[in-house]
Every structure is written in structure tokens, then in C-alpha cells.
Enzyme design. Structure first.
Site: not given
Ligand SMILES: NC(=O)C1=CN([C@@H]2O[C@H](COP(=O)(O)OP(=O)(O)OC[C@H]3O[C@@H](n4cnc5c(N)ncnc54)[C@H](OP(=O)(O)O)[C@@H]3O)[C@@H](O)[C@H]2O)C=CC1
Ligand SMILES: N[C@@H](CC(=O)OP(=O)(O)O)C(=O)O
Length: 591
Positions: A230, A10, A134
Site C-alpha cells: 500500500h 486458507t 494495514c
Molecule cells: N489482506 C490484508 O492486507 C489485510 C487483512 N486484514 C484482516 O485480516 C483478516 C483476513 O484477511 P484476508 O486473509 O485478506 O481474508 P481472506 O478472505 O483471504 O481469508 C478469510 C479467511 O477466513 C476464513 N473463514 C471465512 N468464514 C469462516 C467461517 N465461517 N469459519 C471459519 N473460518 C472462516 C476463510 O476460510 P475458507 O477459505 O474456508 O472460507 C479464510 O481462511 C480479515 O479480517 C481482514 O480484514 C487486516 C489487515 C490487512
Molecule cells: N481493507 C484493507 C484490508 C483489511 O482487511 O483491512 P481491515 O482488517 O482493517 O478490514 C484493504 O482493503 O486493503
């Protein structure tokens, strides 16, 4: 198709996974998970019902792509690995673990070597592979190109302007970010100052991932009102006293090629680094989707008055910076190994290792691609290439496999990017050596037609694509990206018809008995083309009588050389060649 799951479907990154894996040629998404809050809802992108992230719901998955929030990722990903399901994670939790690979697919896929034998040595546990933050991801791509070319970098100063999608969903409040810049992102500067050192380090040393020892990084990270992409400003100093000029640096960036490209992974960009020479590029809105978000755009390369050089780069934070890296890492593993179903005893990455070595050889030879193996060229009989040599076209010496592919290629034909197997004959021989199977079952296994999951690892990967890439490198074919519904695929139309024309002429002359006695390779090529049902492509210009004559001739040649007759011996036929040709004579019954 390898069955996979997505954790965190999600979220921002989870949705990107769904997009990148939709219609993927190697992976099929069969399960998706998120928190209890979302469980039970149908995910619109995949049509699958969301479950909680319990490994029990993902039993049919070989691998899961994780986009979990870091507050839960450590625990959940650990449970999946313990249950024998491999995890490709975006979260920060395991990145700096000494024995967990932190891999940016355009930079350090070699660090995946340590997965060799992982499951077997760890009682069937799945491995965890992480990709980087990222901003770190964008930064290390040009750094790797510079390190390879100009040696160690000792100081690096970076300032980021990060998009709001980096903060996940719902992310930063609009009232905080609109018409504003926030000069702080929690934990980001620390990650940028350490992760690149692991990614650019030498890999495993004494069982732990070692860090680059030369580089010191100072990072300032800011959030700006941009949706995706970015931007990162970099100044750096090399250790060498022979400082490269901006022009040399631009050339270095333009020519940089990673293994995922050489191996022909479906999502690999055709250029890892795109050099922008305009004064005002790269810009997020204009450049983030270059190469579908899988490349880094670099511009404004110029001298730095304090250090040596400075430039600006742009990375798509949710494609290459997140989901895209995991997908490309998985494709890279697929191109050299099969991600086996858990509990299959023996080494997970045997094939990968072989492949890695092979691809290294290729890139040492100017990234010639699998099909262009210089080793194969070197072994070729000098008298083979009558036509080519006379014209001095050394660069276009084709290997036997390339000739067969080219012969089979209708001029308007499209080769898709679907994985069919690995090209190198050595790999096939190595596999054959490990197990005793009939020829018919090897053909079945290597062709990937088998339904036997336990023999999955015997598939040859991306044969057609890798041979085609060799021909692209030789200028015979070219690469075009075409959009097939939702998925961009690489296609390889003919670029230089003269090479194919020479091949056709050589073949026709041989089969109509014109000119001198055919070389060993030419006989092998005609017989292989006949067995592969592509010979008729060379004969379309002949009249009926000539065609009959040609087919009769190749049939005779095949029979004679397959049994090592006097004529065959005189032409240089040996036991191996006769053995292979005798298999061609039984092709119909084998298939
Ligand atoms: N966005 C970016 O550019 C980048 C992100 N990341 C990393 O990737 C990961 C995802 O990031 P992002 O998509 O931005 O985060 P989001 O906050 O958009 O999504 C987080 C996801 O984790 C799920 N989640 C939260 N709590 C639980 C739980 N207790 N059990 C199961 N699922 C859970 C959420 O589900 P629900 O909707 O049900 O709460 C949701 O699907 C993070 O670790 C982030 O640091 C890394 C690099 C870049
Ligand atoms: N912190 C990064 C995205 C991210 O989630 O990174 P990391 O997976 O290293 O926590 C940003 O805010 O653009």
C-alpha cells in the site's frame, strides 16, 4: 517452542502467517483452521489437516494467530479467549474495544502492559490483542517517529493507493481493477481516521485506552492494480511553531528505533523506517520487500504549501500490515515474558514488565541494547578498563557479559537469532527472589533446558542475542541477515577486531602474571570465561608451557577468590563475588 495455531489459514493473511511461522525459532504451528468448506483438506504450507475453528481442536495451543474474515472473527475469537487461548487478531472486530490493545509492533508495544495479570484476573481467560488496519499500520510508524521528536501533530491529510491483496482472496474482480482505479474501499477511511489515534494515544487511562487528543485525520482511500504494497501520501501540520526542515525529518526517520529492535526480536527489522532519497521512490514493486516486509519505506519528504510537510510511504500490507505485526507482537511478548500455558496462576506479564522497563532504560541511553546497559558501566570499577581507558575508547567499554560473549566468539562464528533468554542479571535476581530453588535447578530453568511447563516463565530470554546487540551498538560486532533455508536470521560477525585483541591481550597478561595486579573485573572475567569454556580462545597464540601456566593461574585465582582468601580480599573481592565464583568451581557437577 510455544505451540500455536492459525485461524483462517486458507486466506491471504493466513497463508502469510504460515510462511512467517515456518521454521520460526520460538513458535511451532500445531493446528490450523478455516471454515467448514475447507475442513478436512491438508494445508500445503504446514502439512496439517484443516479443522473448523472450534477451540476444542486447538487445545494444545497457547496462542492462536487469527486471519479470520471479520464476518466471523468476533464470535470465533471470543470463544477462543473464553477457552483460555490467547488470540492475536488481524480482524477489525475488537480493535476499538476500550480494553483491547491495538498494537503496531514498531510503535506501541507499551500498550501490552495491560496484559499483566490478565489471565489470573479473568478466571483463566485468554487475552485478545489486535493489530491495525494495514494502511493505519504503515501510517503510524513515521508519525510515531515525528511525534517523539517534534511533538504533537494537529492536522493530517492522507491519500492511499491500496493493493488488491488487501481485499483478501479472491478479492476484487479483475474486470473491476485492471487498467483502473477504484476510489472507494468500504469502511477504510473511517478506520484510518480513528485507529491511529488509539495507537498513538497514551495507553490505558482509567482502565480504557485513551486517544491522541491533538490529531485530526482526513483520509481518502483508493484501490489500485498493484498486487502487494500500500502506498500512502501524507501531508501534515505540527503544533509547534518551530517547524522541522525536510532534512531534519529525514534524519528523524532514519534514526527511529522501536522496542522490538532493541529487544532483538527475531523478525524485527534492522531499520524500522527506510528513507529513500530518490525522487521516484518508494515504489511497491521495488520497495515492499525491504527488511522482509517488516519496515516502512518513506520518500519524497518535502515542504507542503498548505500544511508543513508532505511525504510518501509504502507498507507491505500482508506482512507488517497484517500477519507480520501479529508475529512481531508475539515475539515481543516472548522476549519479556513467557506466554504461559493457561490456568497457570499468577501474573502473565511479570517478566514482560521488567523487561519493558529495562528496554526503556536502554533506549533512553541511545538505544544501547541490553548488553550495553549504562547502569552496569557506571557501576564498574574505574581501574577495570586499563587498556580501554588508556586509549580513550570510552564508547567501547564492555560489560562483563559482553566480554564473555566476545571471548567465546570464534572470529568466523555465527550467532543465530534463536531465542535463548533475557540478558539482564537483575531479571534473574528478581526471579530467584520469587521462588526458592537450588542453584542447579535455577541454571536448568533459566537456561531453558527444563521440561517443566509450569516453570516455563523462568527462562531467561535471548541472552546471547541481546548481549550481541549491545556489542553491535558499540561497533564491536555487526549484524548480517543470512538466509537459512526458508528463514532469514540475524548473525553477528566481529566488526572491530581491535576490541577483541585488547581483551585477549589483557587476559593473557593477567594469566601470565605480566603488569600490575589485575582488577576485580578482570579476575571475574577470566574466571567466568574459564567456567564457560571460552578461555582457551584467548590462549591460542601461546605455546604449550604458557598455556599450562595460564590455566594453572586461572585455576588458582578461582580457588583463591571463591573462598575469600587474603589475596582476594586485598583485590576487592566481596561475599557476592566469592559466592558466584564458588559456583563456577562446581559448574561441572551442577551441569
Ligand atoms: N489482506 C490484508 O492486507 C489485510 C487483512 N486484514 C484482516 O485480516 C483478516 C483476513 O484477511 P484476508 O486473509 O485478506 O481474508 P481472506 O478472505 O483471504 O481469508 C478469510 C479467511 O477466513 C476464513 N473463514 C471465512 N468464514 C469462516 C467461517 N465461517 N469459519 C471459519 N473460518 C472462516 C476463510 O476460510 P475458507 O477459505 O474456508 O472460507 C479464510 O481462511 C480479515 O479480517 C481482514 O480484514 C487486516 C489487515 C490487512
Ligand atoms: N481493507 C484493507 C484490508 C483489511 O482487511 O483491512 P481491515 O482488517 O482493517 O478490514 C484493504 O482493503 O486493503
Amino acid at each position: 517452542m510455544i505451540q500455536v495455531g492459525i485461524l483462517g489459514i486458507t486466506g491471504t493473511v493466513g497463508q502469510r502467517f504460515a510462511q512467517l511461522l515456518s521454521n520460526h525459532p520460538q513458535f511451532k504451528v500445531v493446528a490450523v483452521g478455516a471454515s467448514e468448506r475447507s475442513a478436512g483438506r491438508v494445508n500445503a504450507d504446514t502439512g496439517l489437516t484443516i479443522t473448523t475453528c472450534d477451540p476444542a481442536h486447538f487445545k494444545s495451543c497457547v496462542v492462536v494467530f487469527s486471519a479470520l474474515d471479520s464476518s466471523v472473527a468476533g464470535d470465533i475469537e471470543g470463544k477462543f479467549a473464553s477457552a483460555g487461548i490467547h488470540v492475536l487478531s488481524n480482524a477489525r472486530n475488537y480493535r476499538m474495544e476500550e480494553t483491547v490493545p491495538l498494537v503496531v509492533p514498531l510503535v506501541n508495544t507499551s500498550h501490552l502492559d495491560m496484559l499483566k495479570g490478565y489471565s489470573a484476573a479473568n478466571s483463566g481467560k485468554g487475552f485478545i490483542v489486535t493489530n491495525a488496519n494495514c494502511s493505519s499500520t504503515g501510517l503510524v510508524v513515521p508519525l510515531k517517529a515525528l511525534l517523539d521528536k517534534f511533538g504533537p501533530i494537529d492536522q493530517l491529510h492522507v491519500t492511499t493507493q491500496q493493493a488488491i491483496s488487501g481485499a483478501g482472496y479472491p478479492g476484487v474482480a479483475s474486470l473491476d481493477i485492471l487498467e483502473n482505479v477504484v476510489p472507494f474501499i468500504s469502511g477504510e477511511e473511517e478506520k484510518m481516521e480513528t485507529e491511529p489515534l488509539k495507537i498513538l494515544g497514551p495507553g490505558l487511562v482509567d482502565g480504557k485506552f485513551a486517544f491522541d487528543q491533538d490529531m485530526r485525520i482526513s483520509a481518502t482511500c483508493t484501490r489500485v492494480p498493484v498486487i502487494d504494497g500500500h502506498t500512502i501520501h501524507v501531508s501534515l501540520r505540527f503544533k509547534t511553531p518551530n517547524k522541522p526542515t525536510p532534512a531534519e525529518i529525514n534524519a528523524c526517520f532514519s534514526s527511529y528505533k522501536c522496542e522490538a529492535q532493541t529487544l532483538g526480536c527475531p523478525s524485527a527489522p534492522s531499520r524500522s523506517i527506510i528513507v529513500r532519497t530518490e525522487d521516484n521512490r518508494p515504489q511497491p514493486r521495488v520497495d515492499r520487500d525491504a527488511e522482509r516486509g517488516f519496515a516502512v519505506s518513506v520518500g519524497r519528504v518535502r515542504e507542503c504549501k498548505l500544511l508543513d510537510v508532505k511525504f510518501t510511504l509504502l507498507v507491505h500490507n500482508t506482512v507488517l500490515g497484517a500477519a507480520g505485526s501479529s508475529v512481531l507482537n508475539a515475539e515481543w511478548m516472548m522476549s519479556g515474558l513467557t506466554q504461559r500455558k493457561r490456568n497457570v496462576a499468577s501474573d502473565v506479564l511479570d517478566e514482560h514488565d521488567d523487561n519493558y522497563n529495562n528496554s526503556n532504560l536502554s533506549s533512553n541511553n541511545n538505544g544501547g541494547g541490553a548488553g550495553s546497559s549504562t547502569a552496569v558501566d557506571r557501576d564498574r570499577d574505574e581501574k577495570d578498563d586499563d587498556g580501554d581507558d588508556k586509549q580513550g575508547k570510552r564508547a567501547n567499554k564492555l560489560t562483563l557479559m559482553e566480554e564473555i560473549l566476545l571471548m567465546g566468539l570464534k572470529d568466523s562464528q555465527v550467532i543465530d537469532d534463536r531465542s535463548t533468554g533475557e540478558v539482564l542479571l537483575d531479571e534473574a535476581l528478581r526471579m530467584i527472589k520469587t521462588d526458592s530453588q537450588s542453584i542447579a535447578s535455577w541454571i536448568d530453568l533459566m537456561s531453558g533446558e527444563t521440561w517443566n511447563l509450569m516453570s516455563f516463565n523462568y527462562q531467561l530470554k535471548q541472552v546471547r542475542e541481546r548481549i550481541a546487540k549491545g556489542l553491535v551498538d558499540k561497533g564491536v560486532l555487526r549484524t548480517e541477515k543470512r538466509n537459512f533455508i526458508l528463514f532469514d536470521m540475524a548473525t553477528h560477525p566481529v566488526a572491530d577486531y581491535s576490541v577483541k585483541e585488547q581483551l585477549v591481550q589483557k587476559t593473557v597478561d593477567c594469566l601470565l602474571g605480566r603488569g600490575s595486579a589485575p582488577s576485580k573485573q578482570l579476575v571475574a572475567m577470566c574466571c567466568a570465561a574459564y567456567a564457560a569454556n571460552v578461555l582457551e580462545n584467548a590462549l591460542v597464540g601461546l605455546n604449550h608451557v604458557q598455556r599450562e601456566q595460564a590455566f594453572t593461574k586461572v585455576d588458582e585465582m578461582l580457588q583463591a577468590w571463591a573462598s575469600m582468601g587474603e589475596k582476594a580480599k586485598a583485590g576487592g573481592c566481596d561475599d557476592v563475588m566469592a559466592g558466584v565464583l564458588s559456583v563456577y568451581t562446581k559448574m561441572d557437577s551442577l551441569l
